[in-house]
Write an enzyme that holds these catalytic residues in place. Structure first.
Site, PDB file in Angstrom:
ATOM      1  N   ASP A  71      83.117  52.687  15.176  1.00 49.30           N
ATOM      2  CA  ASP A  71      83.667  53.724  16.063  1.00 49.30           C
ATOM      3  C   ASP A  71      84.930  54.267  15.399  1.00 49.30           C
ATOM      4  O   ASP A  71      85.757  53.485  14.907  1.00 49.30           O
ATOM      5  CB  ASP A  71      83.999  53.130  17.436  1.00 49.30           C
ATOM      6  CG  ASP A  71      84.190  54.194  18.506  1.00 49.30           C
ATOM      7  OD1 ASP A  71      84.966  55.148  18.268  1.00 49.30           O
ATOM      8  OD2 ASP A  71      83.593  54.067  19.591  1.00 49.30           O
ATOM      9  N   ARG A  82      86.554  52.334  32.516  1.00 46.18           N
ATOM     10  CA  ARG A  82      85.207  51.788  32.310  1.00 46.18           C
ATOM     11  C   ARG A  82      85.059  50.979  31.015  1.00 46.18           C
ATOM     12  O   ARG A  82      84.067  50.266  30.852  1.00 46.18           O
ATOM     13  CB  ARG A  82      84.176  52.923  32.296  1.00 46.18           C
ATOM     14  CG  ARG A  82      84.364  53.874  31.116  1.00 46.18           C
ATOM     15  CD  ARG A  82      83.683  55.220  31.291  1.00 46.18           C
ATOM     16  NE  ARG A  82      83.961  56.097  30.155  1.00 46.18           N
ATOM     17  CZ  ARG A  82      85.094  56.769  30.009  1.00 46.18           C
ATOM     18  NH1 ARG A  82      86.052  56.662  30.898  1.00 46.18           N
ATOM     19  NH2 ARG A  82      85.277  57.538  28.955  1.00 46.18           N
ATOM     20  N   THR A 147      74.421  62.972  18.203  1.00 42.38           N
ATOM     21  CA  THR A 147      74.714  61.704  17.529  1.00 42.38           C
ATOM     22  C   THR A 147      73.549  60.738  17.659  1.00 42.38           C
ATOM     23  O   THR A 147      73.192  60.045  16.700  1.00 42.38           O
ATOM     24  CB  THR A 147      75.987  61.070  18.117  1.00 42.38           C
ATOM     25  OG1 THR A 147      77.068  61.994  17.992  1.00 42.38           O
ATOM     26  CG2 THR A 147      76.339  59.783  17.387  1.00 42.38           C
ATOM     27  N   CYS A 185      59.742  57.335  18.285  1.00 42.30           N
ATOM     28  CA  CYS A 185      61.182  57.292  18.089  1.00 42.30           C
ATOM     29  C   CYS A 185      61.880  58.150  19.138  1.00 42.30           C
ATOM     30  O   CYS A 185      61.236  58.787  19.975  1.00 42.30           O
ATOM     31  CB  CYS A 185      61.544  57.757  16.674  1.00 42.30           C
ATOM     32  SG  CYS A 185      61.344  59.540  16.400  1.00 42.30           S
ATOM     33  N   CYS A 204      80.455  62.172  28.652  1.00 37.87           N
ATOM     34  CA  CYS A 204      81.300  61.639  29.717  1.00 37.87           C
ATOM     35  C   CYS A 204      82.604  62.407  29.849  1.00 37.87           C
ATOM     36  O   CYS A 204      83.143  62.548  30.947  1.00 37.87           O
ATOM     37  CB  CYS A 204      81.588  60.161  29.464  1.00 37.87           C
ATOM     38  SG  CYS A 204      80.126  59.107  29.553  1.00 37.87           S
ATOM     39  N   CYS A 264      59.527  60.757  12.504  1.00 36.03           N
ATOM     40  CA  CYS A 264      58.814  59.506  12.268  1.00 36.03           C
ATOM     41  C   CYS A 264      57.333  59.628  11.955  1.00 36.03           C
ATOM     42  O   CYS A 264      56.698  58.642  11.596  1.00 36.03           O
ATOM     43  CB  CYS A 264      58.982  58.580  13.475  1.00 36.03           C
ATOM     44  SG  CYS A 264      58.043  59.069  14.952  1.00 36.03           S
TER      45      CYS A 264
END
Length: 267
Positions: A71, A82, A147, A185, A204, A264
């Site tokens: 990260d 959270r 992402t 996938c 979020c 895939c």
């Protein structure tokens, strides 16, 4: 599942481990061999936020051997609602490093490390530690479609199982893809959504999320990971779990591999 088919390959459980994991080992269907498989497993988690905190904590408390958190973000005051591994005194610190340190405090019997970096297709081989062998499982704990789609391409490219979770508002989704088994996938399921630029921007930060949503979805993700790593079982084969907190409902939706999937189909 490379490296996990023989639980006896792991070091025997120590007395401290037998005591710590006693209630788990007593479970019907979960024995010492399952605990040894979990101990021998190495997981890479992308995202150390709302999903990554509860998922990693549960896995570490359960006895996962090694976890590597990736990260590039730092802790902000708005995360504390959270992101359960962080305290007010951690504001401004790197999420990946702070989370790894906390995980080792929670369970000194495991190994946790963090990388302050943004995963990409260019640096994936290095960041995932592929030179020393494939991780047993990737956990996608990120918060946007673009992402997740990129992580999915990495999963397919290196034939790595991918446990992908999402949480927004009072809803969440979970799926466990096994590219080496050609079960489809992330792109097979969400391809039509991925081309929607407006949907791609939802996360979020701009849409909001209830604290319980990330806690529940992170622990559902940990539950699936424990079964996969300890029991060599995929409880979500060709299934997408959909959780709706506002209605207190959960359902499973089946899916099939897309024979024309650009990610895939010919992997």
């Amino acid at each position: 599942m490379k490296g996990m088919t023989q639980a006896t390959e792991a070091q025997p459980l120590s007395d401290s481990e037998l005591i710590r994991y006693a209630r788990q080992i007593l479970l019907e269907g979960w024995d010492v061999d399952a605990q040894l498989r979990l101990k021998s497993a190495r997981v890479v988690m992308i995202g150390a936020g709302g999903l990554g905190c509860p998922a990693s904590e549960t896995l570490v408390r359960a006895g996962l051997g090694q976890i590597h958190l990736i990260d590039d973000d730092v802790i902000e005051a708005s995360n504390l609602q959270r992101q359960t591994l962080f305290l007010p005194s951690d504001i401004g610190k790197a999420k990946a490093l702070t989370a790894a340190q906390m995980l080792e405090k929670i369970n000194p019997l495991i190994k946790a490390c963090g990388s302050v970096a943004r995963l990409s297709e260019d640096n994936a081989y290095e960041l995932l530690g592929m030179a020393s062998g494939k991780p047993d499982l990737l956990l996608d704990c990120t918060d946007n479609f673009a992402t997740r789609d990129m992580i999915n391409r990495i999963s397919v490219r290196y034939q790595l199982p991918l446990l992908s979770a999402s949480a927004i508002a009072m809803q969440g989704q979970l799926a466990l893809y096994e590219p080496h088994r050609q079960t489809g996938c992330y792109h097979c399921v969400f391809g039509s959504v991925l081309i929607d630029a407006e949907a791609d921007e939802r996360n979020c930060a701009n849409s909001g999320v209830l604290a319980s949503t990330t806690a529940i979805m992170g622990n559902l993700q940990a539950n699936a990971a424990l079964q996969y790593l300890g029991l060599t079982k995929n409880p979500l084969t060709n299934k997408l779990l959909i959780w709706d907190g506002s209605q207190m409902q959960q359902r499973l939706m089946g899916y099939r591999p897309d024979p024309a999937c650009p990610v895939c189909a010919h992997a």
